[in-house]
Design an enzyme around this catalytic site. Structure first.
Site, mmCIF file in Angstrom:
data_model
loop_
_atom_site.group_PDB
_atom_site.id
_atom_site.type_symbol
_atom_site.label_atom_id
_atom_site.label_comp_id
_atom_site.label_asym_id
_atom_site.label_seq_id
_atom_site.Cartn_x
_atom_site.Cartn_y
_atom_site.Cartn_z
ATOM 1 N N ASN A 261 -4.483 -3.683 -7.750
ATOM 2 C CA ASN A 261 -5.725 -3.113 -7.245
ATOM 3 C C ASN A 261 -5.623 -1.622 -6.944
ATOM 4 O O ASN A 261 -6.638 -0.936 -6.884
ATOM 5 C CB ASN A 261 -6.149 -3.872 -5.973
ATOM 6 C CG ASN A 261 -7.314 -3.227 -5.269
ATOM 7 O OD1 ASN A 261 -8.420 -3.191 -5.787
ATOM 8 N ND2 ASN A 261 -7.072 -2.689 -4.082
ATOM 9 N N ASP B 231 4.900 2.972 -3.738
ATOM 10 C CA ASP B 231 4.223 3.778 -4.748
ATOM 11 C C ASP B 231 4.302 2.992 -6.040
ATOM 12 O O ASP B 231 5.389 2.820 -6.611
ATOM 13 C CB ASP B 231 4.923 5.131 -4.875
ATOM 14 C CG ASP B 231 4.351 6.011 -5.975
ATOM 15 O OD1 ASP B 231 3.485 5.542 -6.743
ATOM 16 O OD2 ASP B 231 4.779 7.175 -6.087
ATOM 17 N N VAL B 232 3.155 2.494 -6.517
ATOM 18 C CA VAL B 232 3.178 1.594 -7.676
ATOM 19 C C VAL B 232 3.673 2.279 -8.940
ATOM 20 O O VAL B 232 4.097 1.610 -9.887
ATOM 21 C CB VAL B 232 1.796 0.963 -7.928
ATOM 22 C CG1 VAL B 232 1.405 0.049 -6.777
ATOM 23 C CG2 VAL B 232 0.726 2.035 -8.164
ATOM 24 N N ASP C 220 0.849 -1.179 0.000
ATOM 25 C CA ASP C 220 0.000 0.000 0.000
ATOM 26 C C ASP C 220 0.892 1.238 0.000
ATOM 27 O O ASP C 220 2.036 1.192 0.459
ATOM 28 C CB ASP C 220 -0.914 0.008 1.227
ATOM 29 C CG ASP C 220 -2.128 0.905 1.031
ATOM 30 O OD1 ASP C 220 -3.147 0.400 0.530
ATOM 31 O OD2 ASP C 220 -2.044 2.101 1.363
ATOM 32 N N LYS D 135 -8.981 3.363 -16.684
ATOM 33 C CA LYS D 135 -9.597 2.041 -16.596
ATOM 34 C C LYS D 135 -9.803 1.412 -17.974
ATOM 35 O O LYS D 135 -9.666 0.192 -18.133
ATOM 36 C CB LYS D 135 -10.913 2.111 -15.818
ATOM 37 C CG LYS D 135 -10.711 2.354 -14.324
ATOM 38 C CD LYS D 135 -9.838 1.285 -13.685
ATOM 39 C CE LYS D 135 -9.676 1.453 -12.202
ATOM 40 N NZ LYS D 135 -8.848 0.384 -11.577
ATOM 41 N N TYR E 131 -10.293 8.979 -14.721
ATOM 42 C CA TYR E 131 -10.563 7.625 -14.231
ATOM 43 C C TYR E 131 -10.980 6.712 -15.383
ATOM 44 O O TYR E 131 -10.476 5.589 -15.521
ATOM 45 C CB TYR E 131 -11.655 7.661 -13.162
ATOM 46 C CG TYR E 131 -11.856 6.349 -12.457
ATOM 47 C CD1 TYR E 131 -10.911 5.863 -11.553
ATOM 48 C CD2 TYR E 131 -13.000 5.581 -12.667
ATOM 49 C CE1 TYR E 131 -11.092 4.655 -10.896
ATOM 50 C CE2 TYR E 131 -13.194 4.376 -12.017
ATOM 51 C CZ TYR E 131 -12.234 3.923 -11.129
ATOM 52 O OH TYR E 131 -12.420 2.708 -10.475
ATOM 53 N N THR F 207 -17.253 0.364 -0.459
ATOM 54 C CA THR F 207 -15.898 0.591 0.020
ATOM 55 C C THR F 207 -15.679 2.090 0.219
ATOM 56 O O THR F 207 -16.419 2.913 -0.350
ATOM 57 C CB THR F 207 -14.855 0.077 -0.982
ATOM 58 O OG1 THR F 207 -14.938 0.881 -2.175
ATOM 59 C CG2 THR F 207 -15.092 -1.387 -1.340
#
Length: 232
Positions: A82, A55-56, A29, A150, A146, A181
């Site tokens: 994710n 940090d991805v 995370d 995606k 977004y 969520t």
């Protein structure tokens, strides 16, 4: 197994479902403290979980996370991409900096983690599961960045499926509908929660994808609430 965005709603649900099935988890995370809290909660349930802050979108951090995970567990045989963010705003109010931050996390991050996973799985095979969204199929206002990311995740997933299947690496895009969520509830407190699904339902779909026989791969799966409003 490495799960990104692991301390969030779907991430933590995925860790619980996969951990209960016997997976040893790298809980990745952006926030170290959130990763640590999630890993401790999993450990309290008897799940082997190790936290890592990453940090991805940062290749060096991702590479280091995979190296440390290999030291602890020997090999990474599956990743769940994710991690994602969003800023809900009209295009005139969305700054270039915000656009680039969303793209860096949601799309570049998926590429960076998938690329490192390919290196880690070379010669052995494995699984890459990318979390897409109904936002990769349809569009609604004030979510341009977004949607762009995606749709990109879905396209990248199918491209990697075609490229990596001959190497024994299975790639699947999970097209998830709205979930109960913090990702939605914190930003839209008045949302009708009866239109959303439990993130555990999506986590169970991820487990299903990961437990298919060696001869079978699922390139794409859609999981939506019965009353999903973003899909017919």
């Amino acid at each position: 197994m490495l799960v990104t965005g692991a301390a969030g709603g779907l991430g933590s649900a995925t860790c619980r479902v996969l951990g209960a099935a016997g997976a040893r988890l790298v809980v990745a995370d952006l926030a170290d403290e959130r990763a640590g809290a999630c890993a401790r909660e999993l450990a309290d349930s008897g799940i082997d979980a190790w936290p890592v802050g990453v940090d991805v979108g940062d290749e060096a951090q991702v590479r280091r996370a995979f190296a440390n995970a290999a030291e602890r567990y020997g090999a990474i045989d599956a990743v769940v991409n994710n991690a994602a963010i969003d800023i809900t705003a009209p295009i005139e109010q969305l700054s270039v900096a915000d656009w680039e931050r969303i793209v860096r996390t949601n799309l570049t991050g998926v590429f960076v983690v998938a690329r490192q996973a390919c290196l880690a799985m070379a010669g052995r095979g494995g699984h890459i599961v990318n979390i897409a969204s109904t936002a990769s199929k349809r569009a609604w206002p004030n979510a341009s960045a977004y949607h762009a990311t995606k749709w990109g995740v879905l396209g990248l997933s199918h491209a990697l499926h075609a490229e990596l299947r001959p190497r024994g690496i299975k790639v699947c895009a999970i097209v998830a509908g709205g979930m109960r969520t913090p990702f939605l509830l914190d930003r839209f407190p008045d949302i009708d929660t009866t239109l959303l699904q439990d993130p555990r339902s999506v986590a169970l779909a991820i487990r299903f994808v990961l437990t298919q026989p060696a001869e079978t791969v699922i390139p794409e799966m859609m999981v939506i609430p019965m009353r999903e409003t973003s899909w017919p």
